[in-house]
Enzyme design. Structure first.
Site, PDB file in Angstrom:
ATOM      1  N   LYS A 104     -47.709 -22.132 -47.508  1.00 37.95           N
ATOM      2  CA  LYS A 104     -49.011 -22.780 -48.040  1.00 37.95           C
ATOM      3  C   LYS A 104     -49.794 -23.503 -47.023  1.00 37.95           C
ATOM      4  CE  LYS A 104     -50.803 -23.141 -52.179  1.00 37.95           C
ATOM      5  NZ  LYS A 104     -50.692 -22.172 -53.471  1.00 37.95           N
TER       6      LYS A 104
HETATM    7  N1  GLU Z   1     -52.935 -19.486 -54.088  1.00 45.15           N
HETATM    8  C1  GLU Z   1     -52.713 -18.495 -54.933  1.00 45.15           C
HETATM    9  C2  GLU Z   1     -51.353 -18.938 -55.553  1.00 45.15           C
HETATM   10  O1  GLU Z   1     -50.861 -20.058 -55.409  1.00 45.15           O
HETATM   11  C3  GLU Z   1     -52.534 -17.316 -54.390  1.00 45.15           C
HETATM   12  C4  GLU Z   1     -51.843 -17.010 -53.213  1.00 45.15           C
HETATM   13  C5  GLU Z   1     -51.940 -15.573 -52.306  1.00 45.15           C
HETATM   14  O2  GLU Z   1     -52.608 -14.866 -52.843  1.00 45.15           O
HETATM   15  O3  GLU Z   1     -51.478 -15.631 -51.326  1.00 45.15           O
HETATM   16  O4  GLU Z   1     -50.534 -18.170 -56.180  1.00 45.15           O
END
Ligand code: GLU
Length: 418
Positions: A104
């Site tokens: 993240k």
């Molecule tokens: N931000 C989204 C989540 O928390 C998508 C993450 C992604 O597609 O890599 O799942």
């Protein structure tokens, strides 16, 4: 989100690993992110001044594949929170069985106070700062809170310019005209719909007789509201950062969306219609509804309000909306919680489809994307539901058990020796 999001995550991990019979030694490596990067970088503001921003990219685990996870822009983001969010991505990818690890990213900033030009320069500088970590076979960012296809396009372009070749697969959630997948923008909301339909079937809930409150009206909350209403659910309340609107007879989502589109600077507190009452973001959580969907930020359901929740089912569209303490209260009250790592996994599933399409330079149509998404969500829900019934544990514990078992098995198969 509270700063102890990472300790909430550790509690959930410990509980599930112990239920699976793993010793602490066997899973200790999952209590630590593999890599954490803090970056600071200068951005030239529109008035010519230079401001320094701080950001993060945390890579939690890569035993099952490249790191994967979004980038959020938020004034309150901090490193501990990003660590928790990175770990949740590891579990999310494992529970739906897409071949990724978890990561993240985030930048401390308030996008509302930045012009488009400033946001673009910030996004590009952040991309350069985390460039050593990312790549289509290393770590693939995606949209999250306050980031969208536009920012993903900037990240893809910056990475490609520096590498010397257009690299579509470095990021997902891109604009459709730039290698993005159709259906990606709606994917998290559609995934929430599919899991809501599955839990409804299991509990004998009929959509037409079911009221739903949704906290959060960003990309995830607004699409969730739309697709649930299209499937017959009665969406009676939605909220954004300014507060919520409530009509026990059901909201006219078309008119709300039209109002917001015509008044881009407005929020839900400015929306007026007959029979609408304005409520706070706290009040929306404790409304007398059948299904509650937190789709905003983390740490919303706490030990302070968990006892007041009246919904029988909670479907977690946000990441980490329930603290570990609140979770115990909900479990004791026999409220069915479809956990975030399952309920909101639709986004990363279609990110995976986008990445596959980019690697193959071969694109699917929307029907194919939605059908494959539905298959994965339905299969993953069934898997978690059956573990929950077999072991007599909550759906959250079951989802963690499925995920952690997959990650530990992958790690053991690979081995730790070098
Ligand atoms: N931000 C989204 C989540 O928390 C998508 C993450 C992604 O597609 O890599 O799942």
């Amino acid at each position: 989100m509270t700063t102890d999001a990472f300790s909430s995550m550790l509690k959930q991990l410990d509980k599930a690993a112990q239920s699976l019979g793993y010793s602490r030694e066997e899973y200790e490596f999952l209590r630590h992110p593999e890599k954490e990067l803090t970056v600071s970088f200068p951005v030239v503001m529109d008035d010519g001044s230079v401001r320094v921003f701080t950001g993060f990219r945390v890579q939690h685990n890569s035993h099952r594949g490249p790191y994967k996870g979004g980038v959020r822009f938020s004034p309150s983001i901090n490193r501990e929170e990003v660590k928790a969010l990175a770990a949740w991505m590891t579990w999310k990818c494992a529970v739906v069985n897409v071949p990724y690890g978890g990561a993240k990213g985030g930048v401390i900033c308030d996008p509302k106070e930045l012009s488009v030009g400033e946001l673009e320069r910030l996004t590009r500088r952040y991309t350069v700062a985390i460039m050593p970590l990312i790549g289509p076979d290393k770590d693939i960012p995606a949209p999250d809170i306050n980031t969208s296809a536009r920012e993903m396009g900037w990240i893809m372009d910056t990475f490609s310019v520096f590498k010397g070749n257009t690299t579509l697969g470095v990021v997902t959630g891109k604009p459709v005209g730039l290698g993005g997948s159709v259906g990606r923008r709606e994917a998290t909301g559609r995934g929430v719909l599919y899991t809501t339909l599955e839990v409804s079937k299991k509990l004998g809930i009929k959509p037409e007789e079911t009221s739903v409150a949704i906290q959060g009206y960003g990309n995830v909350g607004s699409v969730t509201a739309k697709v649930l209403a299209e499937s017959g659910f009665k969406v009676v309340a939605v909220s954004d950062i300014s507060g919520g609107i409530f009509n026990p007879e059901g909201l006219d989502l078309g008119s709300i969306n039209e109002f917001l589109a015509e008044n881009p600077k407005s929020t839900l507190k400015d929306y007026a219609a007959p029979n609408i009452s304005h409520i706070t973001n706290g009040e929306i959580l404790t409304l007398d509804v059948d299904i509650l969907i937190p789709a905003a930020t983390g740490g919303q359901i706490t030990e302070q309000n968990a006892n007041q929740i009246k919904a029988k089912v909670i479907v977690e569209a946000a990441n980490g909306p329930t603290t570990a303490e609140a979770d115990e209260i909900l479990e004791a009250r026999e409220i069915h919680v479809v956990p975030d790592i399952l309920a909101n996994a639709g986004g990363v599933v279609v990110s995976y489809f986008e990445w596959v399409q980019n690697l193959q330079s071969f694109f699917w149509n929307e029907q194919e994307v939605n059908e494959r998404l539905e298959q994965i969500m339905v299969r993953s829900f069934a898997n978690v539901w059956s573990v929950s019934k077999e072991k007599g544990v909550s759906m959250r514990n079951a989802a963690y058990m499925v995920a952690i078992d997959r990650v530990i098995s992958a790690a053991k198969t690979r081995g730790f020796n070098l």
